[in-house]
Design a protein around this motif. Structure first.
Motif, PDB file in Angstrom:
ATOM      1  N   ARG A  41       9.689   3.309  -0.254  1.00 12.77           N
ATOM      2  CA  ARG A  41       9.502   2.094   0.524  1.00 12.77           C
ATOM      3  C   ARG A  41       8.051   1.625   0.417  1.00 12.77           C
ATOM      4  N   PRO A  42       7.801   0.341   0.736  1.00 11.43           N
ATOM      5  CA  PRO A  42       6.438  -0.199   0.555  1.00 11.43           C
ATOM      6  C   PRO A  42       5.364   0.570   1.312  1.00 11.43           C
ATOM      7  N   ASP A  43       5.720   1.138   2.465  1.00 14.43           N
ATOM      8  CA  ASP A  43       4.707   1.844   3.255  1.00 14.43           C
ATOM      9  C   ASP A  43       4.638   3.336   2.918  1.00 14.43           C
ATOM     10  N   THR A  45       3.943   6.544   0.103  1.00 12.65           N
ATOM     11  CA  THR A  45       3.261   6.956  -1.129  1.00 12.65           C
ATOM     12  C   THR A  45       3.971   8.193  -1.659  1.00 12.65           C
ATOM     13  N   SER A 184       2.771   6.875  -7.015  1.00 11.83           N
ATOM     14  CA  SER A 184       2.970   5.443  -6.804  1.00 11.83           C
ATOM     15  C   SER A 184       1.637   4.727  -6.650  1.00 11.83           C
TER      16      SER A 184
END
Length: 473
Positions: A41-43, A45, A184
């Motif tokens: 997810r975007p939040d 790592t 990421s």
């Protein structure tokens, strides 16, 4: 006709083939990591770390192969970070990209569930610099079968065939170890190394034996032949009645393998930043300026061109290790080893994967090997030390045993084995005012550890001549 040039071409072609195989493996790992990153997810790592080895093993007994085998193994470790929380898990890889992806994706989901229940980690610390590196081996893999055949031939009696000769017991390990890291955040690292290691002992009558260890990147039978010839001579000496010494202080030569037992003690909480800042280190008096080693004593952690090149230049958290960290600088305290967590806790730059030296090197001196016995004169020649432990860490005091490979020397001539003795002495004295000379040649000692995978740790150490070493029993 095959000459040096054609041999060079063969090696180059072999390396070229190996390189293509490794590049394919690297690309497959990066492809797997990128598919997993697409699941994050975007939040979040995500760090993906590959550990793989392709190793040959042979166990010898009575100078014969008793057990031989190969290991092909790869595992993937995932570290998922969300805010100040992190969770890790690992799985084995099959080499089938589709199967491995589904396995790793399931692991990623489990980590996400686990993160909900974890507290913040105050020392979570990863590199946010998207570094990249590739390192490929410069030597082909050692032919394990040919090398073990060389060893057995060297241990045999001339003309009597394998199995007749030295009572040689040992374990051979060689092959390729690979490490990869992708995140990421943009990290892309790949490291491949090849080496061999042979750890063995030769046994005489009763419980007498002598120990040998040889490791490196390129196989050469000459050193093991020379060492086995020397061990034959040592076994003849061990057959003599042992000399029993009274407790006291004796002049001594510590061979590199014995020195490694002492530097292992220094490495035990000696150099890591956290132990130094919490004043738990056995080198506290050195740090406080109350003690000094001899100015000829310098110890470094080496990873650059002067190192073995076996260990990755990157850490699991994506930090790059410096080429060298000076731990003891001409007898005085140098820089500590700072891993990611200690770096976060104390606000210092990361320079190590852990607080323990993994590629330690001591600066050699000027005592040539052929001059050791003459320089020793009368005293102890100590090949190995055993069962070392701290007896008083506040004064850097170590206790341990001599066992095999320890001889009494008179006027530069080895005259008798010595019955096992317990030493108890301070490293401030042995590496300080009682240090007479440092050997001119440093021996490369590779770790024989295979628990959980072949270790790539090493030490490059010379022998030490000391004016006196205290023996309690």
């Amino acid at each position: 006709m095959k000459g040096p040039r054609s041999l060079s071409r063969q090696i180059s072609e072999r390396l070229g083939q190996d390189r293509q195989t490794e590049e394919d493996a690297r690309d497959s790992f990066y492809a797997l990591a990128e598919r997993l990153q697409a699941e994050a997810r975007p939040d979040e790592t995500l760090f993906s770390e590959l550990t793989a080895e392709r190793s040959d093993f042979a166990r010898l007994n009575q100078n014969r192969i008793r057990q031989a085998g190969q290991i092909r193994h790869a595992s993937l470790q995932l570290r998922l970070i969300d805010g100040n929380r992190q969770a890790e898990a690992a799985c084995d890889l099959s080499g089938d990209l589709a199967h491995d992806f589904e396995l790793a994706r399931g692991l990623l989901r489990q980590l996400r569930l686990r993160l909900r229940h974890l507290p913040d980690d105050p020392y979570l610390h990863v590199s946010d610099e998207p570094t990249r590196s590739d390192r490929w081996p410069e030597v082909p893999e050692v032919d394990a079968a040919a090398a073990v055949a060389d060893i057995i031939a060297a241990g045999a009696v001339a003309g009597a065939g394998a199995g007749a000769g030295l009572d040689l017991v040992g374990i051979w390990a060689s092959g390729e170890v690979t490490a990869g890291l992708a995140s990421s955040l943009g990290h892309r690292h790949w490291h491949v190394s090849r080496n061999f290691h042979f750890d063995w002992s030769c046994h005489g009558d009763g419980d007498q034996s002598v120990k040998g260890s040889l490791g490196g990147l390129r196989w050469d039978a000459a050193p093991v032949r020379a060492r086995l010839d020397a061990m034959r001579a040592e076994l003849d000496i061990l057959a003599r009645p042992p000399k029993v010494l009274a407790p006291g202080r004796y002049r001594a030569w510590l061979a590199p393998m014995a020195v490694s037992e002492l530097t292992d003690m220094l490495a035990w909480d000696g150099f890591d930043l956290k132990s130094q800042r919490t004043r738990q280190t056995p080198l506290l008096r050195l740090l406080d300026g109350e003690e000094q080693f001899d100015p000829r004593v310098s110890l470094r952690e080496v990873h650059g061109p002067a190192g073995t090149g076996l260990l990755p230049a990157f850490t699991s958290e994506g930090f790059m290790r410096p080429d060298s960290v000076t731990l003891i600088d001409r007898g005085a305290a140098g820089s500590p080893l700072v891993d990611a967590r200690a770096g976060k806790e104390y606000g210092l730059a990361v320079n190590a994967a852990s607080g323990y030296p993994e590629s330690l090197a001591m600066e050699p001196g000027d005592l040539a090997p052929e001059q050791v016995l003459e320089a020793l004169g009368t005293g102890l020649f100590i090949g190995n030390l055993w069962y070392c432990n701290w007896s008083d860490p506040n004064y850097c005091r170590v206790t341990g045993m001599t066992r095999f490979g320890t001889y009494w020397v008179e006027d530069g001539v080895i005259v008798a084995p010595v019955a096992p003795m317990r030493f108890d002495d301070s490293l401030y004295r042995l590496l300080g005012e009682r240090l007479v000379a440092i050997g001119a040649e440093a021996q490369l000692l590779l770790s024989a550890q295979t628990y959980g995978g072949r270790s790539l740790e090493s030490a490059r150490l010379p022998g030490l001549l000391v004016a006196g070493m205290d023996f309690a029993l």
